[in-house]
Design an enzyme around this catalytic site. Structure first.
Site: not given
Ligand SMILES: [Zn+2]
Length: 199
Positions: A87-90, A128, A156, A158
């Site tokens: 995931c690009e956020h975490h 996703q 996920h 995260c």
């Molecule tokens: Zn994430």
């Protein structure tokens, strides 16, 4: 030796990543000089480059490399394609399965190419939803099929390791195009086929 596969890493990028991961370990309160961590920055540098190798790959080229003229119009389904992404956020993994279907319109592609296209986009920093539509778009562009569908089910980390800590939630995303979008009977047939278990 008749066959071997060689793995390569750009030296300058790897060295810079190693320096940065060394600092990260230090900032997290660890001792990057202790025995167990000595080679960790190098391992991380290589692992992250491996897991983001998709930026160097072109999905259309891969699909076109095994594209054949074939006069069939039956739905082609490849289901349960293993998928590992981040995931690009975490920068934490999400993983699960992708199911792909298309209805040929004069052309087919190698079945393994569909699985490789999943990796091309999964081995990048992702969400996703975008992963799902990128796979669909590449198949549409390469094969111009009568219909195409992509469903991804993933967990996920995260969500599981931090934040809401929901251990068993599975996120499902889907994208449909052409007949598989417009024709409910065909779409339901696909959904039934991917949810059926082989016994
Ligand atoms: Zn994430």
């Amino acid at each position: 030796m008749a066959y071997y596969k060689k793995e390569g890493y750009d030296k300058e990028t790897t060295d810079t990543l190693i320096d940065n991961y060394y600092s990260i370990l230090d900032l997290l309160g660890e001792d990057p000089k202790r025995e167990g961590l000595l080679k960790t920055p190098e391992r991380m540098a290589k692992a992250m480059q491996f897991m983001t190798q998709g930026y160097q790959l072109n999905a259309i080229d891969i699909l076109n490399s095994a594209k054949f003229e074939e006069n069939v119009s039956e739905m082609v389904i490849v289901k349960d394609i293993e998928l590992y992404s981040m995931c690009e956020h975490h920068l934490l993994p999400f993983f699960g399965k992708a199911h792909i279907a298309y209805i040929p319109n004069g052309y087919i592609t190698g079945l393994s190419k569909l699985a490789r296209v999943v990796d091309v986009y999964a081995r990048r920093l992702q969400v996703q939803e975008r992963l799902t539509t990128q796979i669909l778009s590449s198949i549409r562009e390469s094969l111009n099929p009568l219909g195409v569908a992509v469903v991804i089910e993933a967990k996920h980390l995260c969500m599981m390791m931090r934040g809401v800590q929901k251990q068993n939630s599975v996120t499902t995303t889907s994208a449909f195009d052409g007949i598989l979008l417009d024709n409910h009977v065909t779409r339901n047939e696909f959904l039934k086929l991917i949810s059926a278990r082989l016994s």
